[in-house]
Design an enzyme around this catalytic site. Structure first.
Site, PDB file in Angstrom:
ATOM      1  N   TRP A  90      -8.869  34.696  23.097  1.00  0.00           N
ATOM      2  CA  TRP A  90      -7.952  35.824  22.948  1.00  0.00           C
ATOM      3  C   TRP A  90      -8.584  36.862  22.036  1.00  0.00           C
ATOM      4  O   TRP A  90      -9.563  36.570  21.338  1.00  0.00           O
ATOM      5  CB  TRP A  90      -6.603  35.372  22.389  1.00  0.00           C
ATOM      6  CG  TRP A  90      -5.475  36.267  22.833  1.00  0.00           C
ATOM      7  CD1 TRP A  90      -4.775  37.157  22.091  1.00  0.00           C
ATOM      8  CD2 TRP A  90      -4.943  36.356  24.164  1.00  0.00           C
ATOM      9  NE1 TRP A  90      -3.827  37.798  22.871  1.00  0.00           N
ATOM     10  CE2 TRP A  90      -3.919  37.322  24.151  1.00  0.00           C
ATOM     11  CE3 TRP A  90      -5.239  35.706  25.371  1.00  0.00           C
ATOM     12  CZ2 TRP A  90      -3.184  37.681  25.277  1.00  0.00           C
ATOM     13  CZ3 TRP A  90      -4.519  36.057  26.496  1.00  0.00           C
ATOM     14  CH2 TRP A  90      -3.502  37.019  26.447  1.00  0.00           C
ATOM     15  N   ASP A 149      -6.711  46.063  18.570  1.00  0.00           N
ATOM     16  CA  ASP A 149      -5.582  46.991  18.568  1.00  0.00           C
ATOM     17  C   ASP A 149      -4.360  46.348  19.211  1.00  0.00           C
ATOM     18  O   ASP A 149      -4.407  45.210  19.682  1.00  0.00           O
ATOM     19  CB  ASP A 149      -5.956  48.292  19.279  1.00  0.00           C
ATOM     20  CG  ASP A 149      -6.040  48.137  20.791  1.00  0.00           C
ATOM     21  OD1 ASP A 149      -6.399  47.046  21.264  1.00  0.00           O
ATOM     22  OD2 ASP A 149      -5.752  49.105  21.506  1.00  0.00           O
ATOM     23  N   GLU A 153      -4.666  44.751  22.514  1.00  0.00           N
ATOM     24  CA  GLU A 153      -5.483  43.530  22.536  1.00  0.00           C
ATOM     25  C   GLU A 153      -6.773  43.694  23.333  1.00  0.00           C
ATOM     26  O   GLU A 153      -7.282  42.744  23.902  1.00  0.00           O
ATOM     27  CB  GLU A 153      -4.660  42.351  23.084  1.00  0.00           C
ATOM     28  CG  GLU A 153      -3.327  42.174  22.364  1.00  0.00           C
ATOM     29  CD  GLU A 153      -2.586  40.932  22.804  1.00  0.00           C
ATOM     30  OE1 GLU A 153      -2.268  40.810  23.998  1.00  0.00           O
ATOM     31  OE2 GLU A 153      -2.319  40.074  21.941  1.00  0.00           O
ATOM     32  N   GLU A 154      -7.308  44.891  23.343  1.00  0.00           N
ATOM     33  CA  GLU A 154      -8.506  45.163  24.143  1.00  0.00           C
ATOM     34  C   GLU A 154      -9.680  45.671  23.319  1.00  0.00           C
ATOM     35  O   GLU A 154     -10.837  45.395  23.661  1.00  0.00           O
ATOM     36  CB  GLU A 154      -8.180  46.226  25.212  1.00  0.00           C
ATOM     37  CG  GLU A 154      -7.160  45.790  26.228  1.00  0.00           C
ATOM     38  CD  GLU A 154      -6.778  46.899  27.188  1.00  0.00           C
ATOM     39  OE1 GLU A 154      -6.243  46.588  28.266  1.00  0.00           O
ATOM     40  OE2 GLU A 154      -7.000  48.089  26.866  1.00  0.00           O
ATOM     41  N   GLU A 184       7.394  45.623  32.314  1.00  0.00           N
ATOM     42  CA  GLU A 184       6.409  46.206  31.416  1.00  0.00           C
ATOM     43  C   GLU A 184       6.006  47.602  31.876  1.00  0.00           C
ATOM     44  O   GLU A 184       5.920  48.544  31.078  1.00  0.00           O
ATOM     45  CB  GLU A 184       5.171  45.301  31.363  1.00  0.00           C
ATOM     46  CG  GLU A 184       4.060  45.803  30.448  1.00  0.00           C
ATOM     47  CD  GLU A 184       2.862  44.865  30.458  1.00  0.00           C
ATOM     48  OE1 GLU A 184       2.612  44.237  29.417  1.00  0.00           O
ATOM     49  OE2 GLU A 184       2.174  44.770  31.502  1.00  0.00           O
TER      50      GLU A 184
END
Length: 616
Positions: free
Chosen positions: A148, A204, A207-208, A430
């Site tokens: 992750w 960030d 999550e990238e 989303e």
């Protein structure tokens, strides 16, 4: 590659066991009326995703906040520290405002976070604080050990902010000892983490990207300021808050490019125009701010307004949904223009955030009693009020009233877009598809619901308590990349004077069908189309005939993302095999074996799914 009128063709095609989904946007109506209906749906949507009493939380422990009931395509059946904290801050503000009885839910969240803080995980442990940077956990309060983007350093700051809000409520209601005994130990750990690790790289909020994130830095500064104030109220101290907050604020200034906020220093080839910055601005909103302060990027500040225009304008030419919309009107907003996740679409929470910043600004202008237009913010104002000019306009003047009206109309435009692309049942996913507006990606996203609630509250003039933005937050002359090593102790006291009442999770009925989006990344040339077929009649029973196989749309085909897609309504629980093939003037080219396999979800709360494939 042929960009055909595939969507029109698809909408005419019917299937034996499933139908192609044609999303019909809502007709425009009264925004007030829609919000009156949608806000209770959104509140219930949040509660449905909080274990163990939530309708969609099977297997989740009490107090766990699920990101979404979706367990596949994408799998969001986890609890994220960031999402949970933002959600609970929304519920706490709602509770303090007296609109809902949510105190047992709040206490259950606090109880479970005492456990999560102490879980050793791939980011580290509580002993040196490193484990507090772990972004997500399993719903049974165990560590997620898969690969992750870690660490993510916004979570501790946001959790502290949520708990400080409730602690201040307890203090105001003669329960200081409860705040000190139960909440302060949790907050103290999070503040220690922020003070020690604020100047370390982080992934960030998307999550990238690993580097430095405006949203994270803004949240960290706020947490240290209000954390120190809480410590003082409780007779405690937070020396590291005092020493580090000015330096975090100093660093926050470095994100300003001169015309917009650079959301991430590690841009990975992006412009840096990103909804991250608008979300950071609304995180710093202080209803008691004494001015439209640029240093803390208050929503009404010149820099925040210029950034709002730059970020939202970056989506005007990206999505088909925004085609033909005037520069003076609101548009659908995504994460960033270069986004390719799930095809790169508008997000409900990003679009409501664009509205929320403007509602915040209106509140601040009215409280301050004037609007000041500078050369930095002039472009924002002129886009929605053509005669705007630099200067200060006092409350009660015709120009002040005209500017407030223009901003209100502009803000409502963003909320009306969310209304337009929200399904009839009020469920917020989303994302919504960039061409059709159909809900996409994770169903019943908790953050989407929470974002709708906060935007609606700000529109109604309901605001949270001050966090102290005006209390001496001046930028130091010299920035220092400092840190302050903290100490960490397990927070174990959950002995509330009145224990939270647990309730039984209600039963729920799985949907009969799901809207399943098939996405295929494949490079094609002029004259080629992509089809889907499979071993069930809804997929054409392995036929390659154009009248029976399923034609995908190339409407979002781009050089950076060779995407073909189609959405089908398929019965829940259906298992099937499928493959893609190219058709060039009747010549069929199959992708390589093996056959792909998929089972349509049959979980409560899930109404959509998205399958992400690449040509094999």
């Amino acid at each position: 590659m042929v960009v055909t009128t595939a969507l029109a063709a698809l909408n005419l095609l019917s299937l034996v066991q499933g139908t192609l989904v044609e999303f019909v946007p809502r007709a425009s109506g009264s925004l007030d009326s829609w919000l009156a209906t949608e806000t209770p749906i959104a509140l219930q949507g949040v509660l449905d995703n909080i274990g163990s009493s939530g309708a969609f939380t099977e297997g989740a422990d009490e107090g766990i906040v699920l990101a979404s009931p979706s367990k596949a395509d994408p799998d969001y059946y986890y609890t994220w520290t960031r999402d949970s904290a933002l959600t609970l801050k929304t519920l706490i503000d709602n509770f303090i405002a007296g609109t809902s009885d949510l105190e047992s839910t709040i206490k259950e969240y606090i109880n479970v976070e005492t456990v999560i803080q102490g879980i050793s995980n791939p980011s580290g442990s509580l002993a040196d604080g490193t484990g507090l940077g772990e972004p997500k956990f399993n719903v049974n309060r165990t560590a997620f050990t898969g690969s992750w983007g870690r660490p993510q350093r916004d979570g501790p700051a946001l959790r502290a902010t949520a708990m400080i809000a409730y602690a201040n409520y307890l203090i105001d209601n003669s329960q200081s000892s409860t705040a000190k005994d139960i909440i302060w130990p949790i907050v103290q750990n999070d503040l220690a983490y922020v003070a020690q690790y604020w100047n370390k790289t982080t992934f960030d909020l998307w999550e990238e990207t690993q580097g430095s994130s405006f949203f994270t830095t803004a949240a960290q500064h706020r947490a240290l300021v209000e954390g120190n104030a809480l410590a003082t109220s409780l007779g405690e101290s937070c020396a590291n808050c005092v020493s580090q907050a000015p330096q975090v604020l100093c660093f926050l200034q470095s994100y300003w490019t001169g015309s917009y906020i650079l959301s991430n220093f590690a841009s990975n080839g992006r412009t840096g125009l990103d909804a991250n910055s608008i979300l950071g601005v609304i995180e710093t909103f202080d209803p008691e701010a004494s001015s439209c302060d640029d240093a803390t990027f208050q929503p009404c500040s010149a820099k925040a307004l210029a950034n709002h225009k730059a970020v939202t304008d970056s989506f005007r030419s990206v999505y088909s949904l925004n085609s033909g919309i005037a520069a003076s009107s609101a548009v659908a907003v995504g994460r960033y223009a270069e986004d390719v996740y799930q095809g790169g679409n508008p997000w409900y929470l990003a679009t409501t955030a664009a509205a929320e910043q403007l509602y915040d600004a209106i509140y601040q202008w009215k409280k301050i009693g004037s609007i000041t237009i500078t050369s930095v913010s002039l472009g924002f104002f002129q886009a929605i009020y053509s005669s705007a000019a630099t200067g200060t306009y006092a409350s009660g003047s015709s120009t002040f009233d005209a500017l407030i009206s223009a901003v209100q109309t502009y803000a409502d435009g963003y909320m009306s877009i969310v209304e337009k692309y929200t399904p009839a049942d009020g469920t917020l996913a989303e994302q919504f598809q960039r061409d059709t507006g159909a809900p996409l990606s994770a169903s019943a996203l908790t953050w989407s619901y929470a974002a709708l609630l906060t935007a609606a509250a700000r529109r109604a003039g309901t605001v949270p308590a001050s966090w102290g933005s005006s209390n001496g937050n001046t930028v130091p002359t010299t920035c220092s990349a400092s840190s302050a090593t903290g100490s960490y102790t397990s927070a174990t006291n959950t002995a509330w004077p009145t224990a939270p009442t647990s309730s039984t999770r209600p039963s729920c009925t799985a949907p009969a069908k799901l809207a399943v989006t098939f996405q295929e990344i494949v490079t094609t040339s002029l004259g080629q189309d992509i089809y889907l077929t499979g071993n069930i009649s809804a997929l054409g029973s392995w036929s390659t005939a154009a009248s029976e196989a399923i034609l995908l749309s190339a409407q979002d085909y781009r050089s950076a993302d060779n995407l073909w897609y189609v959405t089908l309504n398929l019965p829940s629980g259906t298992a099937f095999e499928y493959k893609f093939f190219k058709n060039e003037s009747g010549t069929i080219t199959w992708e390589n074996d093996p056959n792909r396999v998929y089972t349509v979800a049959s979980d409560c709360g899930v109404s959509t799914a998205c399958i992400n494939d690449s040509w094999q």
